[in-house]
Design an enzyme around this catalytic site. Structure first.
Site, mmCIF file in Angstrom:
data_model
loop_
_atom_site.group_PDB
_atom_site.id
_atom_site.type_symbol
_atom_site.label_atom_id
_atom_site.label_comp_id
_atom_site.label_asym_id
_atom_site.label_seq_id
_atom_site.Cartn_x
_atom_site.Cartn_y
_atom_site.Cartn_z
ATOM 1 N N GLU A 187 0.963 -1.212 0.037
ATOM 2 C CA GLU A 187 0.021 -0.095 -0.050
ATOM 3 C C GLU A 187 0.810 1.129 0.032
ATOM 4 O OE1 GLU A 187 -2.383 -0.060 3.656
ATOM 5 O OE2 GLU A 187 -2.483 -2.255 3.337
ATOM 6 N N LYS A 238 2.183 4.611 1.804
ATOM 7 C CA LYS A 238 2.307 5.129 2.972
ATOM 8 C C LYS A 238 1.617 6.734 3.056
ATOM 9 C CE LYS A 238 4.400 5.285 7.413
ATOM 10 N NZ LYS A 238 4.102 6.775 8.042
ATOM 11 N N ASP A 250 0.739 10.386 3.802
ATOM 12 C CA ASP A 250 1.568 11.086 5.134
ATOM 13 C C ASP A 250 0.418 12.166 5.660
ATOM 14 O OD1 ASP A 250 3.438 12.431 6.436
ATOM 15 O OD2 ASP A 250 4.067 13.523 4.789
ATOM 16 N N TYR A 256 -9.026 8.064 4.485
ATOM 17 C CA TYR A 256 -8.591 6.712 3.755
ATOM 18 C C TYR A 256 -8.385 5.422 4.547
ATOM 19 C CZ TYR A 256 -7.744 9.258 -0.831
ATOM 20 O OH TYR A 256 -7.775 9.951 -1.858
ATOM 21 N N LYS A 293 10.352 3.179 3.845
ATOM 22 C CA LYS A 293 10.150 5.009 3.394
ATOM 23 C C LYS A 293 11.290 5.294 2.437
ATOM 24 C CE LYS A 293 8.314 6.362 7.609
ATOM 25 N NZ LYS A 293 9.259 7.349 8.547
ATOM 26 N N CYS A 301 20.827 39.001 26.094
ATOM 27 C CA CYS A 301 19.504 38.532 25.416
ATOM 28 C C CYS A 301 19.206 39.415 24.196
ATOM 29 C CB CYS A 301 18.516 38.295 26.485
ATOM 30 S SG CYS A 301 16.782 37.914 26.019
ATOM 31 N N CYS A 344 15.605 40.832 25.881
ATOM 32 C CA CYS A 344 15.485 41.754 26.846
ATOM 33 C C CYS A 344 16.953 42.350 27.343
ATOM 34 C CB CYS A 344 14.997 41.019 27.930
ATOM 35 S SG CYS A 344 16.199 39.918 28.808
ATOM 36 N N CYS A 357 19.431 33.323 29.017
ATOM 37 C CA CYS A 357 19.170 34.397 29.471
ATOM 38 C C CYS A 357 18.946 34.887 30.763
ATOM 39 C CB CYS A 357 18.185 35.133 28.504
ATOM 40 S SG CYS A 357 17.134 36.347 29.360
ATOM 41 N N CYS A 406 12.093 38.890 31.123
ATOM 42 C CA CYS A 406 12.252 38.658 29.698
ATOM 43 C C CYS A 406 10.752 38.542 29.058
ATOM 44 C CB CYS A 406 13.328 37.742 29.454
ATOM 45 S SG CYS A 406 13.528 37.273 27.700
HETATM 46 O O1 D41 Z 1 -1.100 4.918 4.889
HETATM 47 C C1 D41 Z 1 -0.530 4.744 5.835
HETATM 48 N N1 D41 Z 1 0.152 5.799 6.560
HETATM 49 C C2 D41 Z 1 -0.640 3.539 6.644
HETATM 50 C C3 D41 Z 1 -0.310 3.680 8.123
HETATM 51 C C4 D41 Z 1 -1.093 2.309 6.205
HETATM 52 N N2 D41 Z 1 -1.362 2.309 4.788
HETATM 53 N N3 D41 Z 1 -1.231 1.124 6.865
HETATM 54 C C5 D41 Z 1 -0.812 1.315 8.134
HETATM 55 N N4 D41 Z 1 -1.071 0.061 8.643
HETATM 56 C C6 D41 Z 1 -0.734 0.000 10.074
HETATM 57 C C7 D41 Z 1 -1.058 -1.402 10.791
HETATM 58 C C8 D41 Z 1 -0.097 -2.466 10.001
HETATM 59 C C9 D41 Z 1 -0.448 -1.105 12.229
HETATM 60 C C10 D41 Z 1 -2.446 -1.775 10.794
HETATM 61 C C11 D41 Z 1 -0.528 2.467 8.796
HETATM 62 C C12 D41 Z 1 -0.376 2.474 10.333
HETATM 63 N N5 D41 Z 1 -0.717 0.902 10.910
HETATM 64 C C13 D41 Z 1 0.064 3.419 11.105
HETATM 65 N N6 D41 Z 1 -0.091 4.723 10.788
HETATM 66 C C14 D41 Z 1 0.312 5.280 12.084
HETATM 67 C C15 D41 Z 1 0.956 4.674 12.969
HETATM 68 C C16 D41 Z 1 0.508 3.314 12.348
#
Ligand code: D41
Length: 677
Positions: free
Chosen positions: A118, A120, A122, A228, A319, A411, A414, A429, A435
């Site tokens: 999937e 990630k 943000d 999402y 990442k 400072c 001040c 300071c 201050c």
């Molecule tokens: O898209 C995401 N940021 C995302 C975050 C994702 N696609 N899947 C995630 N799956 C999990 C688990 C595996 C623990 C169900 C997550 C996150 N956790 C997650 N996001 C922030 C903390 C954990």
């Protein structure tokens, strides 16, 4: 007024139609009717609800436009903690992930293991609860164990289903996912804000976070947010499909938006390809991402793998690398913190890196400057990874005529003399209460979440209050009222906001001694020390009058903190302030010192093993220690109790062999609750 069955049926039909068209528009991106037609249906429903308020249900489509502001955020304890994700930044870290899977899935051919890949996203992780198919509550992730109820804002998110699209909804469903602001919406929103001369958000993530952390849902309703879904954590009265991929498709059928880029495949080669493809398409996506998430697809295998230190073993965030850029260091300013500490901040030529334009970068302290060897005029490398603050990583080229960075003698705010510690790392300071910068930082600390928790009283307002002379110190907050705030003519401040702020301030009057002491911002007195002081003395006057000797006798307070505490309470201005707080009517529950100090587990040795899913091992250890127990790493005949969490291994076996008492996590939680720790 009584409601006819016909009218009720009409309302239901309008709900149904609006829901349907909403879903076509926001989730499927395929509207069937025009905006005007939609609006007509909407107004029809709204009119009926105005005449018959009893017909207005929380899942009505009209509820998406906002509604009443709330006074303060409620804390929600997640029934199942919200986990975090382990990170991988390279092929070799990804291989480590696979190796660990292989160790635990002995009978599985690792090259045949199926993953669900999937994006990630943000955004902000949140949790949604549906009862009988109706949206009931939504909360932020918070620290994973507890978050904040933000239902009022989540209801306004257009693609978040208020009712599930099924005739047979589960009794209970908990869905987790991310709230985000798509880039197009973010750009439009910022452009409008700029035109109106309002504050801009640095990036879509901050914009989303800032929007859901509002007390007034009318604000979130105007922001282009989207939800999402990525997982189901609780389900009752229905069954989940067998794989993560199918769970996502099922969520989609219920009306949730899921990302378009979800794929399944086998082995690391598939993962690497997915990662490379997404990395290439990253600039074209509708929203910001900071990597991909790889999950073992089979839910049964996920169960077998379990988790370790609050991260599932079956998932990893792969990442994208931190982004680098080069720019020129133009100057260094020194910011003054709550305790007077000076923090050097680099002002650099604005540079676009990792999705944001950066012009200020903290340099932490003088040591960091020496370590980097930077001078003003140098070309430096700036690095920013997804969600972390940017930093200067090295000097790329010496400038033609550079200037060394030096600590100021007085400072910048001040003009009081600067005092340095022996190591020359921290500079402070000496202006203290005189201050302005320190005063403002301390005010911000006073109202912050872990201190007095005056929600909605952000630093922007504090700064204005100080500037307009409404307040000089924290105790003055209690002399404010909505009229005074409005009379100061602060830009962007309206009646509703002023009232919310006053409500929030009034609420803080009922607090705890620990919070209050922490809020004072005494040097060296963090949350832990505040608790120790509150429990040991039980009374503000006793803390105020405590001698050095008395303070050192408190567990965990050393000579240095004791000195700072004494000095704090000796300052006449602080004494006046304390009196003002008492006069304002600040109260806290009386502390029974005997109860607080009694340590029923003194002389006992405890061992923690396995995963403690509610508390976490560190927290459990700290709490047991608070009750006087020694917490040890190995089991012996002398061990009093072994607490075995999920997947406890050899220590549990040792305990059983030696006949040591074994508890499960719930028994420990009960004990802690009984002693109120
Ligand atoms: O898209 C995401 N940021 C995302 C975050 C994702 N696609 N899947 C995630 N799956 C999990 C688990 C595996 C623990 C169900 C997550 C996150 N956790 C997650 N996001 C922030 C903390 C954990």
């Amino acid at each position: 007024m009584s409601v006819s069955p016909e009218l009720m049926a009409q309302v239901m039909a309008l709900h149904e139609q609006l829901r349907y068209h909403n879903h076509r528009y926001y989730v499927l991106d395929a509207p069937e009717i025009s905006d005007a037609q939609y609006d007509e249906l909407f107004q029809q429903l709204k009119k009926i609800e105005q005449h018959y308020p009893e017909l207005q249900t929380p899942d009505s489509p009209t509820q998406r436009v906002g509604g009443e502001a709330i006074g303060a955020f409620q804390t929600i304890t997640h029934t199942i903690p919200m986990l975090s994700l382990g990170n991988a930044f390279s092929t070799s870290e990804l291989k480590d992930f696979e190796r660990k899977l292989k160790e635990r899935l002995e009978s599985v051919d690792i090259d045949e293991l199926e993953y669900c890949a999937e994006l990630k996203l943000d955004g902000l992780a949140i949790s949604l609860i549906y009862e009988n198919g109706v949206f009931k509550q939504g909360a932020t992730r918070g620290d994973g164990a507890t978050g904040e109820d933000i239902s009022h804002n989540l209801r306004t998110i257009r693609n978040l289903p208020l009712q599930l699209n099924t005739l047979k909804p589960p009794l209970l469903l908990e869905v987790r996912g991310e709230v985000l602001m798509p880039r197009a919406g973010f750009d439009k929103f910022n452009a409008e804000a700029q035109q109106k001369g309002e504050r801009l958000f640095a990036n879509p993530r901050n914009a989303a976070a800032g929007s859901v952390r509002q007390l007034d849902p009318n604000i979130a309703a105007k922001r282009p947010l989207a939800f999402y879904a990525y997982s189901v954590t609780q389900i009752e009265g229905s069954q989940l499909p067998a794989t993560q991929y199918e769970v996502l498709q099922w969520l989609k059928s219920l009306g949730f938006t899921i990302s378009d880029d979800i794929k399944t495949g086998k082995g690391l080669a598939f993962v690497e390809k997915f990662y490379a493809d997404i990395q290439q398409r990253r600039p074209l996506l509708a929203y910001d991402i900071d990597g991909v998430v790889i999950k073992v697809n089979d839910l049964a295998k996920q169960q077998v793998l379990g988790m370790v230190s609050r991260e599932p073993r079956w998932a990893v965030a792969y990442k994208f690398p931190a982004q680098l850029a080069s720019t020129v260091l133009e100057s260094v300013d020194f910011q003054v913190g709550r305790t007077g500490a000076l923090t050097p901040v680099a002002r650099v030529k604005p540079v676009f890196v990792g999705g944001v334009t950066i012009s200020n970068i903290t340099l932490h302290n003088m040591d960091e400057i020496r370590r980097l060897g930077i001078e003003i005029g140098d070309t430096v490398e700036v690095c920013r990874a997804g969600d972390v603050i940017p930093k200067i990583t090295q000097v790329l080229a010496r400038g033609e005529s550079t200037v060394a960075i030096e600590l100021p003698l007085c400072c910048p705010v001040c003009q009081s003399p600067i005092i340095q510690d022996e190591k020359g790392v921290i500079a402070r300071c000496s202006g203290d209460v005189y201050c302005d910068a320190q005063v403002q930082r301390r005010l911000a600390h006073f109202v912050s979440r872990k201190a007095m928790n005056a929600d909605g009283l952000g630093e922007r307002w504090l700064e204005q209050f100080l500037e307009k002379g409404l307040i000089k110190q924290s105790a003055d907050l209690y002399a404010l009222n909505a009229e005074k705030i409005l009379a100061a003519n602060i830009e962007g401040m309206g009646e509703k906001l002023a009232e919310n702020i006053i409500t929030a301030i009034t609420k803080t009057k009922q607090t705890t001694l620990q919070r209050f002491i922490y809020a004072l911002g005494i040097r060296g007195v963090g949350e832990g020390t505040s608790l120790a002081l509150a429990q040991y003395f039980g009374d503000l006057d006793k803390i105020k009058d405590a001698s050095m000797e008395a303070l050192i006798a408190v567990p965990d307070i050393g000579e240095v903190s004791a000195k700072w505490i004494v000095a704090y309470f000796q300052e006449p201005l602080h004494q006046q302030q304390l009196q003002a707080f008492v006069d304002a009517g600040l109260t806290w529950p009386k502390i029974d010192i005997e109860q607080a100090q009694h340590q029923p587990l003194v002389g006992q040795s405890w061992v923690l093993t396995g995963t403690l899913s509610t508390l976490g091992r560190d927290a459990a250890k700290a709490k047991l220690q608070q009750l006087g127990a020694k917490v040890s790493g190995s089991v012996s005949k002398k061990t009093s109790v072994v607490v075995a969490g999920a997947e406890a291994g050899s220590k549990l076996a040792d305990a059983q062999k030696l006949g040591v008492t074994v508890w499960d996590e719930q028994q420990l939680l009960d004990l802690l609750a009984e002693h109120r720790v």
